[in-house]
Write a protein that holds these residues in place. Structure first.
Motif, PDB file in Angstrom:
ATOM      1  N   ALA A  15      34.656  47.432  84.894  1.00 41.49           N
ATOM      2  CA  ALA A  15      34.921  46.612  85.922  1.00 41.49           C
ATOM      3  C   ALA A  15      35.992  45.665  85.522  1.00 41.49           C
ATOM      4  CB  ALA A  15      33.767  45.867  86.595  1.00 41.49           C
ATOM      5  N   VAL A  16      36.866  45.383  86.200  1.00 43.45           N
ATOM      6  CA  VAL A  16      38.124  44.352  85.972  1.00 43.45           C
ATOM      7  C   VAL A  16      38.042  43.209  86.795  1.00 43.45           C
ATOM      8  CG1 VAL A  16      40.507  44.248  85.209  1.00 43.45           C
ATOM      9  CG2 VAL A  16      39.601  46.200  84.731  1.00 43.45           C
ATOM     10  N   VAL A  17      37.846  42.057  86.198  1.00 43.99           N
ATOM     11  CA  VAL A  17      37.884  40.817  87.118  1.00 43.99           C
ATOM     12  C   VAL A  17      38.909  39.708  86.594  1.00 43.99           C
ATOM     13  CG1 VAL A  17      36.377  38.817  87.769  1.00 43.99           C
ATOM     14  CG2 VAL A  17      35.437  41.314  87.301  1.00 43.99           C
ATOM     15  N   PRO A  18      39.703  39.100  87.518  1.00 43.52           N
ATOM     16  CA  PRO A  18      40.904  38.402  87.290  1.00 43.52           C
ATOM     17  C   PRO A  18      39.927  37.024  86.691  1.00 43.52           C
ATOM     18  CG  PRO A  18      41.168  39.126  89.347  1.00 43.52           C
ATOM     19  CD  PRO A  18      39.711  39.622  88.886  1.00 43.52           C
ATOM     20  N   LEU A  19      40.258  36.633  85.571  1.00 42.07           N
ATOM     21  CA  LEU A  19      39.711  34.943  84.987  1.00 42.07           C
ATOM     22  C   LEU A  19      40.029  34.051  86.204  1.00 42.07           C
ATOM     23  CD1 LEU A  19      40.515  35.442  81.438  1.00 42.07           C
ATOM     24  CD2 LEU A  19      38.472  35.756  82.447  1.00 42.07           C
ATOM     25  N   PRO A  20      39.107  33.116  86.249  1.00 45.30           N
ATOM     26  CA  PRO A  20      39.547  31.928  87.126  1.00 45.30           C
ATOM     27  C   PRO A  20      40.686  31.271  86.934  1.00 45.30           C
ATOM     28  CG  PRO A  20      37.190  31.949  86.418  1.00 45.30           C
ATOM     29  CD  PRO A  20      37.905  32.844  85.472  1.00 45.30           C
ATOM     30  N   ALA A  62      23.828  41.960  78.882  1.00 46.10           N
ATOM     31  CA  ALA A  62      24.771  42.542  77.984  1.00 46.10           C
ATOM     32  C   ALA A  62      24.023  43.731  77.107  1.00 46.10           C
ATOM     33  CB  ALA A  62      25.849  41.901  77.290  1.00 46.10           C
ATOM     34  N   GLU A  63      22.892  43.091  76.333  1.00 41.02           N
ATOM     35  CA  GLU A  63      22.328  43.911  75.288  1.00 41.02           C
ATOM     36  C   GLU A  63      21.347  45.025  75.987  1.00 41.02           C
ATOM     37  OE1 GLU A  63      22.268  40.829  71.713  1.00 41.02           O
ATOM     38  OE2 GLU A  63      20.464  41.029  72.640  1.00 41.02           O
ATOM     39  N   SER A  64      21.065  44.749  77.305  1.00 44.61           N
ATOM     40  CA  SER A  64      20.056  45.748  77.783  1.00 44.61           C
ATOM     41  C   SER A  64      20.905  46.883  78.608  1.00 44.61           C
ATOM     42  CB  SER A  64      19.155  45.045  78.932  1.00 44.61           C
ATOM     43  OG  SER A  64      18.672  45.929  80.018  1.00 44.61           O
ATOM     44  N   PRO A  65      20.771  48.177  78.477  1.00 39.91           N
ATOM     45  CA  PRO A  65      21.424  49.168  79.234  1.00 39.91           C
ATOM     46  C   PRO A  65      21.397  48.927  80.515  1.00 39.91           C
ATOM     47  CG  PRO A  65      20.253  50.173  77.409  1.00 39.91           C
ATOM     48  CD  PRO A  65      19.705  48.604  77.345  1.00 39.91           C
ATOM     49  N   LEU A  66      20.202  48.643  81.257  1.00 39.77           N
ATOM     50  CA  LEU A  66      19.843  48.677  82.497  1.00 39.77           C
ATOM     51  C   LEU A  66      20.828  47.229  83.058  1.00 39.77           C
ATOM     52  CD1 LEU A  66      18.651  49.372  85.297  1.00 39.77           C
ATOM     53  CD2 LEU A  66      16.699  47.747  84.612  1.00 39.77           C
ATOM     54  N   GLY A  67      20.721  46.093  82.025  1.00 40.37           N
ATOM     55  CA  GLY A  67      21.370  45.129  82.373  1.00 40.37           C
ATOM     56  C   GLY A  67      22.836  45.129  82.424  1.00 40.37           C
ATOM     57  N   ALA A  68      23.330  45.746  81.667  1.00 37.58           N
ATOM     58  CA  ALA A  68      24.721  46.204  81.465  1.00 37.58           C
ATOM     59  C   ALA A  68      25.487  46.850  82.661  1.00 37.58           C
ATOM     60  CB  ALA A  68      25.151  46.702  80.223  1.00 37.58           C
ATOM     61  N   ARG A  69      24.520  47.989  82.858  1.00 43.22           N
ATOM     62  CA  ARG A  69      25.092  48.713  84.195  1.00 43.22           C
ATOM     63  C   ARG A  69      24.899  47.800  85.472  1.00 43.22           C
ATOM     64  NH1 ARG A  69      21.596  52.590  81.765  1.00 43.22           N
ATOM     65  NH2 ARG A  69      22.900  54.642  80.919  1.00 43.22           N
ATOM     66  N   ALA A  70      23.944  46.851  85.646  1.00 38.67           N
ATOM     67  CA  ALA A  70      23.799  46.055  86.850  1.00 38.67           C
ATOM     68  C   ALA A  70      24.928  45.093  86.695  1.00 38.67           C
ATOM     69  CB  ALA A  70      22.526  45.313  86.713  1.00 38.67           C
ATOM     70  N   GLY A  71      25.232  44.497  85.450  1.00 44.58           N
ATOM     71  CA  GLY A  71      26.327  43.301  85.294  1.00 44.58           C
ATOM     72  C   GLY A  71      27.742  44.076  85.698  1.00 44.58           C
ATOM     73  N   ALA A 108      28.211  46.796  87.910  1.00 44.65           N
ATOM     74  CA  ALA A 108      28.326  46.902  89.191  1.00 44.65           C
ATOM     75  C   ALA A 108      28.589  45.947  89.940  1.00 44.65           C
ATOM     76  CB  ALA A 108      26.940  47.573  89.413  1.00 44.65           C
ATOM     77  N   MET A 109      27.900  44.685  89.428  1.00 43.22           N
ATOM     78  CA  MET A 109      27.992  43.315  90.186  1.00 43.22           C
ATOM     79  C   MET A 109      29.311  42.781  90.439  1.00 43.22           C
ATOM     80  SD  MET A 109      25.750  39.911  89.689  1.00 43.22           S
ATOM     81  CE  MET A 109      24.367  40.858  89.951  1.00 43.22           C
ATOM     82  N   ALA A 110      29.937  43.259  88.912  1.00 46.69           N
ATOM     83  CA  ALA A 110      31.351  42.505  88.886  1.00 46.69           C
ATOM     84  C   ALA A 110      32.305  43.321  89.711  1.00 46.69           C
ATOM     85  CB  ALA A 110      31.762  42.825  87.221  1.00 46.69           C
ATOM     86  N   GLN A 111      32.015  44.876  90.019  1.00 48.77           N
ATOM     87  CA  GLN A 111      32.759  45.557  90.636  1.00 48.77           C
ATOM     88  C   GLN A 111      32.720  45.086  92.203  1.00 48.77           C
ATOM     89  OE1 GLN A 111      30.920  49.254  89.682  1.00 48.77           O
ATOM     90  NE2 GLN A 111      32.774  49.925  88.329  1.00 48.77           N
ATOM     91  N   ARG A 112      31.542  44.767  92.474  1.00 50.62           N
ATOM     92  CA  ARG A 112      31.172  44.395  94.059  1.00 50.62           C
ATOM     93  C   ARG A 112      31.128  43.325  94.528  1.00 50.62           C
ATOM     94  NH1 ARG A 112      26.294  48.592  93.563  1.00 50.62           N
ATOM     95  NH2 ARG A 112      27.477  50.538  93.388  1.00 50.62           N
ATOM     96  N   VAL A 113      30.919  42.252  93.636  1.00 51.79           N
ATOM     97  CA  VAL A 113      30.743  40.731  93.824  1.00 51.79           C
ATOM     98  C   VAL A 113      31.216  39.817  92.560  1.00 51.79           C
ATOM     99  CG1 VAL A 113      29.316  38.880  94.897  1.00 51.79           C
ATOM    100  CG2 VAL A 113      28.436  41.232  95.087  1.00 51.79           C
ATOM    101  N   PRO A 114      32.690  40.095  92.708  1.00 49.61           N
ATOM    102  CA  PRO A 114      33.515  39.010  91.496  1.00 49.61           C
ATOM    103  C   PRO A 114      32.829  37.896  91.447  1.00 49.61           C
ATOM    104  CG  PRO A 114      35.033  40.698  92.335  1.00 49.61           C
ATOM    105  CD  PRO A 114      33.612  40.830  93.424  1.00 49.61           C
ATOM    106  N   PRO A 115      32.799  36.930  92.634  1.00 55.09           N
ATOM    107  CA  PRO A 115      32.325  35.604  92.510  1.00 55.09           C
ATOM    108  C   PRO A 115      31.403  35.463  91.651  1.00 55.09           C
ATOM    109  CG  PRO A 115      33.027  36.194  94.890  1.00 55.09           C
ATOM    110  CD  PRO A 115      33.081  37.528  93.855  1.00 55.09           C
ATOM    111  N   VAL A 116      30.134  36.355  91.709  1.00 55.93           N
ATOM    112  CA  VAL A 116      29.017  36.211  90.639  1.00 55.93           C
ATOM    113  C   VAL A 116      29.435  35.974  89.473  1.00 55.93           C
ATOM    114  CG1 VAL A 116      26.966  37.078  89.866  1.00 55.93           C
ATOM    115  CG2 VAL A 116      27.624  37.244  92.463  1.00 55.93           C
TER     116      VAL A 116
END
Length: 372
Positions: free
Chosen positions: A82-87, A330-339, A341-349
């Motif tokens: 996921a690629v997100v522009p910095l604020p 970041a250190e959890s495989p499940l958390g990393a995948r979720a992070g 996915a969230m960045a791809q779909r809801v960048p404001p989070v």
């Protein structure tokens, strides 16, 4: 009555920020460091937009030093990206260039640089290899390295370790990394990668000790495993990474906040608050702590150290909690995948998390004196 000059142990960002703030008011501090020439430290090559504002206020402009602009964050984990522009635009600059400029600024304003190796403390007196050093208060700014006899509390049996690999400039890395900072997430750690002012790629890993132990304690074996599992990381490292040294630092107490101190002893930077490196705010806290400690000293002398330490801890807790949450994901495989996915779909989070882990410019912790 004129005070004795304060003593600052460590001429990195925190120590230099304190020296600049003190010297501007005529305090003529002594900056004591083990190295006459600046080393390129393991971490701290990424400068957030908050950090850049602070540096400019201190009289140091990263752009003038050749820093590279960074405007995107890429999260890569388990084959997803996921690629997100910095604020706001950030910058990348080697610690050698940054620390050299800060030292020069402090000395130009009236600070004195002294070179000696600290062997320990006797109260607020530094026991150097060459001599004893004392002043009106000691500003302890030794970074991630603990001074002998003054270790920071160990908070876990599986502490974080830091590894760094510097790779030369190549057209392939330039094409992959230009304008962006990357976080490669894996079980038990993460790797940050960014181009620096000379085009070289700086790769810094923060990982649990157990992850390295599972590779027999050998960093080369760890890199082999990571590149085998991550084609993206393998592409960026190429085949020549084995030809370059891997630097390391052990037992980094991420999440530590120094809540108390004794009169006369000011804990700065990573001796005061160790924010997880993926937040990109270590340099910001270092600069802010140095400037804040200087303001306290100027207002009431060395006796203000406990009040400073409490105030710094209070201001750092929110960003530290946010960065700790990001690190846990970041250190959890499940958390990393979720992070990802969230960045791809809801960048404001992700933008909210970036903002929450940063020191706001209207907070006292981040206020720096205006450049002359």
């Amino acid at each position: 009555m004129r005070r004795t000059a304060p003593l600052i142990l460590g001429a990195g960002p925190a120590g230099c920020a304190a020296a600049i703030a003190l010297a501007r008011e005529g305090a003529a501090p002594i900056l004591l460091d083990r190295d006459a020439d600046v080393r390129d430290c393991l971490c701290g090559g990424f400068l957030s937009w908050r950090t850049v504002d602070q540096l400019r206020a201190l009289g140091v402009n990263p752009e003038v030093l050749g820093a590279r602009r960074v405007d995107r964050l890429a999260l890569l984990a388990h084959g997803a990206e996921a690629v997100v522009p910095l604020p706001s635009p950030a910058w990348s600059l080697s610690r050698r260039a940054l620390d050299s400029a800060l030292r020069q600024r402090a000395q130009a304003l009236g600070a004195t640089l002294a070179v000696d190796t600290a062997r320990g403390l006797d109260g607020t007196t530094v026991l150097g290899q060459r001599q004893r050093w004392s002043g009106d208060g000691l500003f302890l700014a030794t970074g991630k390295h603990d001074l002998r006899g003054h270790p920071r509390p160990r908070q876990t049996n599986d502490p974080a370790l830091g590894l760094r690999l510097r790779l030369p400039s190549t057209p392939a890395r330039e094409a992959l990394l230009s304008g962006r900072i990357e976080l490669h997430l894996f079980r038990g750690g993460y790797a940050g990668m960014v181009l620096q002012e000379d085009g070289s790629a700086n790769l810094c890993l923060a990982l649990r000790k157990s992850v390295l132990a599972a590779c027999g304690g050998h960093p080369v074996q760890l890199f082999k495993q990571l590149t085998a599992r991550s084609p993206a990381l393998s592409e960026r490292l190429g085949v020549e990474w084995r030809d370059h040294p891997i630097e390391s630092i052990g037992a980094v107490p991420y999440g530590l906040i120094a809540e108390q101190t004794e009169p006369g002893l000011f804990h700065l930077g990573d001796q005061a608050a160790v924010i997880p490196s993926l937040a990109g705010e270590g340099i910001s806290i270092a600069l802010a702590s140095g400037e804040m400690a200087a303001r306290h000293w100027l207002a009431g002398g060395s006796a203000t150290a406990p009040a400073y330490q409490r105030a710094l801890a209070r201001k750092a807790r929110g960003p530290m909690r946010a960065a700790g949450l990001a690190r846990a994901f970041a250190e959890s495989p499940l958390g990393a995948r979720a992070g990802v996915a969230m960045a791809q779909r809801v960048p404001p989070v992700l933008h909210w998390l970036m903002d929450a882990s940063r020191i706001h410019p209207d907070a006292p912790l981040a206020q720096a004196p205006a450049a002359p």
